[in-house]
Scaffold this motif. Structure first.
Motif, PDB file in Angstrom:
ATOM      1  N   THR A   4      73.014  -7.565  -3.087  1.00 59.86           N
ATOM      2  CA  THR A   4      73.582  -6.240  -2.904  1.00 59.86           C
ATOM      3  C   THR A   4      72.450  -5.300  -2.494  1.00 59.86           C
ATOM      4  OG1 THR A   4      75.199  -6.656  -4.642  1.00 59.86           O
ATOM      5  CG2 THR A   4      74.849  -4.362  -4.012  1.00 59.86           C
ATOM      6  N   VAL A   5      72.644  -4.633  -1.378  1.00 57.28           N
ATOM      7  CA  VAL A   5      71.649  -3.694  -0.861  1.00 57.28           C
ATOM      8  C   VAL A   5      72.002  -2.300  -1.330  1.00 57.28           C
ATOM      9  CG1 VAL A   5      70.654  -2.691   1.227  1.00 57.28           C
ATOM     10  CG2 VAL A   5      71.292  -5.102   1.184  1.00 57.28           C
ATOM     11  N   THR A   6      71.006  -1.597  -1.855  1.00 54.45           N
ATOM     12  CA  THR A   6      71.189  -0.213  -2.266  1.00 54.45           C
ATOM     13  C   THR A   6      70.161   0.642  -1.542  1.00 54.45           C
ATOM     14  OG1 THR A   6      71.906  -0.927  -4.460  1.00 54.45           O
ATOM     15  CG2 THR A   6      71.260   1.376  -4.220  1.00 54.45           C
ATOM     16  N   HIS A   7      70.651   1.641  -0.846  1.00 50.06           N
ATOM     17  CA  HIS A   7      69.757   2.554  -0.140  1.00 50.06           C
ATOM     18  C   HIS A   7      69.313   3.634  -1.110  1.00 50.06           C
ATOM     19  CE1 HIS A   7      69.120   5.529   3.412  1.00 50.06           C
ATOM     20  NE2 HIS A   7      67.994   4.964   3.035  1.00 50.06           N
ATOM     21  N   GLU A   8      68.028   3.842  -1.204  1.00 48.97           N
ATOM     22  CA  GLU A   8      67.450   4.892  -2.044  1.00 48.97           C
ATOM     23  C   GLU A   8      66.684   5.848  -1.129  1.00 48.97           C
ATOM     24  OE1 GLU A   8      65.083   2.944  -5.015  1.00 48.97           O
ATOM     25  OE2 GLU A   8      66.838   2.047  -5.978  1.00 48.97           O
ATOM     26  N   SER A  11      63.526   7.715  -2.174  1.00 47.43           N
ATOM     27  CA  SER A  11      62.338   6.876  -2.326  1.00 47.43           C
ATOM     28  C   SER A  11      61.947   6.192  -1.019  1.00 47.43           C
ATOM     29  CB  SER A  11      62.585   5.793  -3.380  1.00 47.43           C
ATOM     30  OG  SER A  11      62.860   6.376  -4.626  1.00 47.43           O
ATOM     31  N   GLU A  12      62.732   6.414   0.025  1.00 51.38           N
ATOM     32  CA  GLU A  12      62.530   5.765   1.325  1.00 51.38           C
ATOM     33  C   GLU A  12      62.394   4.255   1.174  1.00 51.38           C
ATOM     34  OE1 GLU A  12      59.323   8.070   3.237  1.00 51.38           O
ATOM     35  OE2 GLU A  12      60.922   8.957   4.435  1.00 51.38           O
ATOM     36  N   ARG A  13      63.400   3.671   0.549  1.00 47.38           N
ATOM     37  CA  ARG A  13      63.417   2.230   0.423  1.00 47.38           C
ATOM     38  C   ARG A  13      64.846   1.740   0.223  1.00 47.38           C
ATOM     39  NH1 ARG A  13      61.278   0.153  -5.403  1.00 47.38           N
ATOM     40  NH2 ARG A  13      63.003   0.939  -6.635  1.00 47.38           N
ATOM     41  N   TYR A  28      60.452   1.962   3.860  1.00 46.57           N
ATOM     42  CA  TYR A  28      60.569   2.341   5.260  1.00 46.57           C
ATOM     43  C   TYR A  28      60.138   3.783   5.460  1.00 46.57           C
ATOM     44  CZ  TYR A  28      64.789   4.972   4.060  1.00 46.57           C
ATOM     45  OH  TYR A  28      65.662   5.878   3.502  1.00 46.57           O
ATOM     46  N   ASP A  29      60.009   4.141   6.729  1.00 46.15           N
ATOM     47  CA  ASP A  29      59.774   5.522   7.137  1.00 46.15           C
ATOM     48  C   ASP A  29      60.780   5.813   8.245  1.00 46.15           C
ATOM     49  OD1 ASP A  29      58.361   8.028   7.260  1.00 46.15           O
ATOM     50  OD2 ASP A  29      57.477   7.315   9.126  1.00 46.15           O
ATOM     51  N   ARG A  30      61.538   6.885   8.113  1.00 47.09           N
ATOM     52  CA  ARG A  30      62.551   7.240   9.111  1.00 47.09           C
ATOM     53  C   ARG A  30      62.142   8.542   9.785  1.00 47.09           C
ATOM     54  NH1 ARG A  30      67.850   6.614   6.789  1.00 47.09           N
ATOM     55  NH2 ARG A  30      68.283   4.884   8.184  1.00 47.09           N
ATOM     56  N   ARG A  31      61.991   8.473  11.121  1.00 50.52           N
ATOM     57  CA  ARG A  31      61.655   9.663  11.904  1.00 50.52           C
ATOM     58  C   ARG A  31      62.274   9.556  13.281  1.00 50.52           C
ATOM     59  NH1 ARG A  31      55.245  10.080  10.831  1.00 50.52           N
ATOM     60  NH2 ARG A  31      55.407  10.157   8.584  1.00 50.52           N
ATOM     61  N   ASP A  32      62.836  10.641  13.739  1.00 49.39           N
ATOM     62  CA  ASP A  32      63.315  10.752  15.121  1.00 49.39           C
ATOM     63  C   ASP A  32      64.173   9.567  15.554  1.00 49.39           C
ATOM     64  OD1 ASP A  32      61.871  13.168  15.351  1.00 49.39           O
ATOM     65  OD2 ASP A  32      60.054  12.051  15.881  1.00 49.39           O
ATOM     66  N   GLN A  36      61.187   2.613  10.543  1.00 50.57           N
ATOM     67  CA  GLN A  36      60.066   1.672  10.527  1.00 50.57           C
ATOM     68  C   GLN A  36      60.079   0.925   9.200  1.00 50.57           C
ATOM     69  OE1 GLN A  36      56.377   3.676  11.284  1.00 50.57           O
ATOM     70  NE2 GLN A  36      56.911   4.125  13.405  1.00 50.57           N
ATOM     71  N   LEU A  37      60.195  -0.389   9.265  1.00 54.76           N
ATOM     72  CA  LEU A  37      60.143  -1.225   8.063  1.00 54.76           C
ATOM     73  C   LEU A  37      58.676  -1.472   7.745  1.00 54.76           C
ATOM     74  CD1 LEU A  37      62.969  -3.760   8.965  1.00 54.76           C
ATOM     75  CD2 LEU A  37      63.147  -1.568   7.744  1.00 54.76           C
TER      76      LEU A  37
END
Length: 94
Positions: A4-8, A11-13, A28-32, A36-37
């Motif tokens: 089961t995947v849980t988006h946090e 915490s960017e993970r 991860y890092d999310r931009r634009d 990025q994993l």
């Protein structure tokens, strides 16, 4: 094993559980419009048993269904896994 995947997002993970047990996470890092994993982590006792690949696949499946962001693997394990699974190439080309 049923993951089961849980988006946090705070915490960017993404965490991945089998029932109540934490089986791994992907930072991860999310931009634009790009996710990025950065780092894939599974407990040492689960390494070399395919769990890391299941974790990456579960997160990519979640991103495919819940996001239009492009995926950029930065973690060497995620890079290698995605190269071996060209069926996920569409995530890098969005």
């Amino acid at each position: 094993m049923t993951l089961t995947v849980t988006h946090e997002p705070d915490s960017e993970r993404y965490t991945v559980h089998d029932g109540e047990e934490l089986r791994g996470f992907i930072a991860y890092d999310r931009r634009d419009g790009v996710v990025q994993l950065i780092h894939v982590e599974v407990p040492p006792f689960l390494r070399n048993k395919g769990v890391g690949g299941e974790v990456v696949q579960a997160v990519l499946d979640h991103l495919r269904s819940e996001s239009t962001d492009r995926v950029q693997p930065r973690c060497p394990f995620a890079v290698m896994w995605m190269r071996r699974h060209p069926e996920y190439a569409d995530l890098t080309e969005r």
